[in-house]
Design a protein around this motif. Structure first.
Motif, PDB file in Angstrom:
ATOM      1  N   TRP A  63      48.905  39.218  -7.192  1.00  0.00           N
ATOM      2  CA  TRP A  63      49.224  37.810  -7.100  1.00  0.00           C
ATOM      3  C   TRP A  63      49.175  37.394  -5.653  1.00  0.00           C
ATOM      4  N   PRO A  64      48.936  36.112  -5.410  1.00  0.00           N
ATOM      5  CA  PRO A  64      48.707  35.654  -4.039  1.00  0.00           C
ATOM      6  C   PRO A  64      49.714  36.182  -3.013  1.00  0.00           C
ATOM      7  N   ASP A  65      51.011  36.113  -3.273  1.00  0.00           N
ATOM      8  CA  ASP A  65      51.917  36.523  -2.192  1.00  0.00           C
ATOM      9  C   ASP A  65      52.499  37.932  -2.355  1.00  0.00           C
ATOM     10  N   THR A  66      51.953  38.743  -3.244  1.00  0.00           N
ATOM     11  CA  THR A  66      52.376  40.148  -3.245  1.00  0.00           C
ATOM     12  C   THR A  66      51.287  40.940  -2.534  1.00  0.00           C
ATOM     13  N   PRO A  67      51.665  41.899  -1.701  1.00  0.00           N
ATOM     14  CA  PRO A  67      50.618  42.682  -1.048  1.00  0.00           C
ATOM     15  C   PRO A  67      49.790  43.427  -2.104  1.00  0.00           C
ATOM     16  N   GLN A  68      48.502  43.557  -1.847  1.00  0.00           N
ATOM     17  CA  GLN A  68      47.650  44.251  -2.817  1.00  0.00           C
ATOM     18  C   GLN A  68      47.869  45.739  -2.672  1.00  0.00           C
ATOM     19  N   ASN A  69      48.553  46.302  -3.590  1.00  0.00           N
ATOM     20  CA  ASN A  69      48.895  47.714  -3.415  1.00  0.00           C
ATOM     21  C   ASN A  69      48.682  48.535  -4.667  1.00  0.00           C
ATOM     22  N   ASN A 108      51.243  48.479   3.875  1.00  0.00           N
ATOM     23  CA  ASN A 108      50.143  47.621   4.337  1.00  0.00           C
ATOM     24  C   ASN A 108      49.306  47.095   3.178  1.00  0.00           C
ATOM     25  N   ASN A 109      48.409  46.210   3.480  1.00  0.00           N
ATOM     26  CA  ASN A 109      47.375  45.748   2.554  1.00  0.00           C
ATOM     27  C   ASN A 109      46.260  46.792   2.602  1.00  0.00           C
ATOM     28  N   ILE A 110      46.067  47.545   1.515  1.00  0.00           N
ATOM     29  CA  ILE A 110      45.112  48.664   1.571  1.00  0.00           C
ATOM     30  C   ILE A 110      43.655  48.212   1.586  1.00  0.00           C
ATOM     31  N   THR A 111      43.403  46.933   1.320  1.00  0.00           N
ATOM     32  CA  THR A 111      42.013  46.451   1.262  1.00  0.00           C
ATOM     33  C   THR A 111      41.253  46.796   2.544  1.00  0.00           C
ATOM     34  N   ASP A 112      41.929  46.645   3.687  1.00  0.00           N
ATOM     35  CA  ASP A 112      41.252  46.882   4.967  1.00  0.00           C
ATOM     36  C   ASP A 112      40.898  48.350   5.184  1.00  0.00           C
ATOM     37  N   SER A 113      41.632  49.243   4.543  1.00  0.00           N
ATOM     38  CA  SER A 113      41.385  50.663   4.787  1.00  0.00           C
ATOM     39  C   SER A 113      40.434  51.259   3.755  1.00  0.00           C
TER      40      SER A 113
HETATM   41  C1  LIG Z   1      44.447  41.842   1.817  1.00  0.00           C
HETATM   42  O1  LIG Z   1      43.290  41.867   2.622  1.00  0.00           O
HETATM   43  C2  LIG Z   1      42.157  41.228   2.046  1.00  0.00           C
HETATM   44  C3  LIG Z   1      40.989  41.428   2.969  1.00  0.00           C
HETATM   45  O2  LIG Z   1      41.352  41.481   4.299  1.00  0.00           O
HETATM   46  C4  LIG Z   1      42.458  39.750   1.802  1.00  0.00           C
HETATM   47  O3  LIG Z   1      41.368  39.154   1.183  1.00  0.00           O
HETATM   48  C5  LIG Z   1      43.687  39.645   0.914  1.00  0.00           C
HETATM   49  O4  LIG Z   1      44.044  38.293   0.742  1.00  0.00           O
HETATM   50  C6  LIG Z   1      44.841  40.387   1.515  1.00  0.00           C
HETATM   51  N1  LIG Z   1      45.956  40.359   0.579  1.00  0.00           N
HETATM   52  C7  LIG Z   1      47.182  40.035   0.929  1.00  0.00           C
HETATM   53  C8  LIG Z   1      48.182  39.986  -0.143  1.00  0.00           C
HETATM   54  O5  LIG Z   1      47.465  39.794   2.077  1.00  0.00           O
END
Ligand SMILES: *[C@@H]1O[C@H](CO)[C@@H](O)[C@H](O)[C@H]1NC(C)=O
Ligand SMILES: *[C@@H]1O[C@H](CO)[C@@H](O)[C@H](O)[C@H]1NC(C)=O
Ligand SMILES: *[C@@H]1O[C@H](CO)[C@@H](O)[C@H](O)[C@H]1NC(C)=O
Ligand SMILES: *[C@@H]1O[C@H](CO)[C@@H](O)[C@H](O)[C@H]1NC(C)=O
Ligand SMILES: *[C@@H]1O[C@H](CO)[C@@H](O)[C@H](O)[C@H]1NC(C)=O
Ligand SMILES: *[C@@H]1O[C@H](CO)[C@@H](O)[C@H](O)[C@H]1NC(C)=O
Ligand SMILES: *[C@@H]1O[C@H](CO)[C@@H](O)[C@H](O)[C@H]1NC(C)=O
Length: 406
Positions: free
Chosen positions: A49-55, A158-163
């Motif tokens: 969801w938008p304000d939960t970190p993607q984990n 952290n937001n794992i997307t970057d890693s």
């Molecule tokens: C996590 O990082 C990705 C890419 O940098 C971004 O699109 C996404 O919105 C971020 N998610 C959160 C919850 O911050």
């Protein structure tokens, strides 16, 4: 006559028999080849969801007749749910509103449900720290006086997307305590680096665990956190699901070969049931430097796995979401180092690796170096015998020739 069939199974008995030893060596060879099996592996961050970190990280490993799903997440303490299905088409279904609710049961599913052949979970519940100042080396099994553990459910990640790196099939969860009252983690973090594999191989770095396409490797690294004492030893509490009243089996395997992890002759494994089901495998060693070798190796010690009441452990919503309410948890502690050896205090660095997988655990064949040494060791007496035989033959021959000339 010799009764070899029954007596020669012990290694000691057979060492004298080169033929038997050779056949034993040959019989270990197929293990090295077994990992030819490959899978299409993909890593995906499940959009939250938008304000939960993607984990939530979904590792999907598709083979000819099966799909493995590894769902790693730091919703609650770091955890992985592993699921094996007997179809290449099974999918993961996540309902976030359900998953984030107080009763997440059913928020995480693998479909179709009847394709599931095996499922279990691991939860990394606490980071342990012990004061080893007063521990003598003889009592090395007790790491010392425990400091209050860090609950990993109370870390922010952290937001794992970057890693996420699709080429190496890795992603890293990096966290620190949400409420860091002692400021121990101002410059520090605890990282869970997950790696999947599309084929069988062995990493370049110690402990060089042999992996297959059916496994994921986890590397847990503590870096830069301030220890609470001069001689702090660290450890992890790990929980898993029991099966009925029993806990999974933990085995220690010993080998004469330490080529891949210098001075470590042991491999520990946790088996969730009779083979082939699922397993966790690790070498009882952690490293106190990025440069991994004998000098930076810390001996690991795992406590026995025993049943643990669910309420005494930090709960994992993703495990609950997949398995529903469970009471049969089993947990163990794995701790690293001794008060006298190298330690976290050297460089404020500690790293430990393990494999989690489905099917039969990968089995190490003897390394080429050790095979070479054995071949030489077996070969030398053979050469001596051969040389001796030739010498005797020649010695017998000469007088004959001499006589015939006469
Ligand atoms: C996590 O990082 C990705 C890419 O940098 C971004 O699109 C996404 O919105 C971020 N998610 C959160 C919850 O911050
Ligand atoms: C896949 O399943 C088919 C039919 O059940 C079987 O013949 C084949 O050997 C299986 N392949 C693998 C790689 O297991
Ligand atoms: C997700 O779960 C909620 C209740 O927890 C339910 O109302 C909703 O229909 C579910 N969504 C889907 C797509 O199944
Ligand atoms: C270590 O042992 C000494 C003597 O038994 C005691 O005075 C001291 O408080 C102990 N230190 C710790 C950290 O337990
Ligand atoms: C954190 O790092 C900064 C800069 O390197 C240093 O000045 C500070 O003392 C460190 N704090 C702790 C608690 O180690
Ligand atoms: C740590 O070591 C220093 C220097 O050896 C000593 O002054 C200090 O009291 C020690 N701290 C603890 C908590 O043992
Ligand atoms: C792990 O160690 C901590 C600290 O000594 C202890 O509180 C906890 O009960 C241990 N857990 C298990 C499963 O042995």
């Amino acid at each position: 006559m010799c009764g070899c069939g029954q007596q020669c199974w012990g290694w000691g008995n057979c060492a004298a028999s080169p033929m038997l030893l050779l056949s034993l060596l040959l019989s270990t060879a197929p293990f090295a080849l077994r990992g030819e099996d490959t899978r299409q592996v993909s890593l995906e961050v499940i959009p939250g969801w938008p304000d939960t970190p993607q984990n939530l990280l979904h590792v999907r490993a598709v083979g000819t007749n099966s799909t493995l799903h590894y769902v790693w997440g730091t919703l609650g303490p770091p955890a992985v749910v592993l699921v094996a299905t007997n179809t290449p088409h099974s999918t993961l279904s996540v309902n976030w509103s359900h998953l984030l609710s107080p009763e997440p049961d059913g928020g995480l599913m693998v479909l179709p449900k009847d394709s599931i052949q095996f499922s279990s979970a691991l939860i990394f519940t606490r980071l342990l720290e012990f004061d080893s100042t007063n521990v003598s080396d003889t009592a090395a099994k007790a790491p010392g006086k425990p400091y209050p553990p860090y609950s990993l459910a109370k870390f922010s990640w952290n937001n794992i997307t970057d890693s996420l790196d699709p080429t190496t099939l890795t992603a890293t969860f990096q966290g620190h305590p949400m409420n860091d009252a002692t400021r121990a983690f101002v410059n520090g973090s605890l990282a869970f680096r997950v790696q999947a594999f599309s084929r069988s191989s062995r990493p370049a770095q110690s402990p060089r665990l042999l992996h297959t396409a059916d496994t994921c490797q986890l590397e847990v690294t503590l870096v830069g956190a301030s220890p609470r004492g001069n001689r702090s030893l660290f450890g992890l509490e790990v929980a898993t699901l029991g099966r009925g009243p029993d806990c999974p089996l933990v085995q220690e395997q010993h080998s004469i070969d330490d080529e891949y992890a210098p001075a470590v002759f042991q491999l520990d494994q946790l088996l969730w049931g009779s083979l082939p089901t699922g397993f966790v495998q690790w070498r009882p060693v952690a490293y106190s430097q990025q440069q991994r070798g004998r000098e930076s190796a810390l001996p690991g010690h795992a406590s026995p796995l025993h049943p643990t009441l669910a309420y005494s452990l930090p709960q994992s919503p993703i495990v609950r979401a997949f398995f529903g309410p469970q009471n049969n948890f089993c947990a163990f502690n794995v701790t690293f180092g001794t008060s006298t050896g190298p330690g976290y205090w050297d460089q404020h660095y500690l790293s430990w690796s393990m494999l989690v997988g489905v099917g039969s655990p990968p089995a190490d064949a003897l390394s080429p170096l050790v095979l070479g040494i054995m071949a030489v060791a077996l070969g030398a007496p053979g050469l001596i015998l051969l040389g001796g035989g030739l010498f005797l033959l020649l010695r017998h021959k000469r007088p004959l020739e001499y006589e015939s000339i006469n």
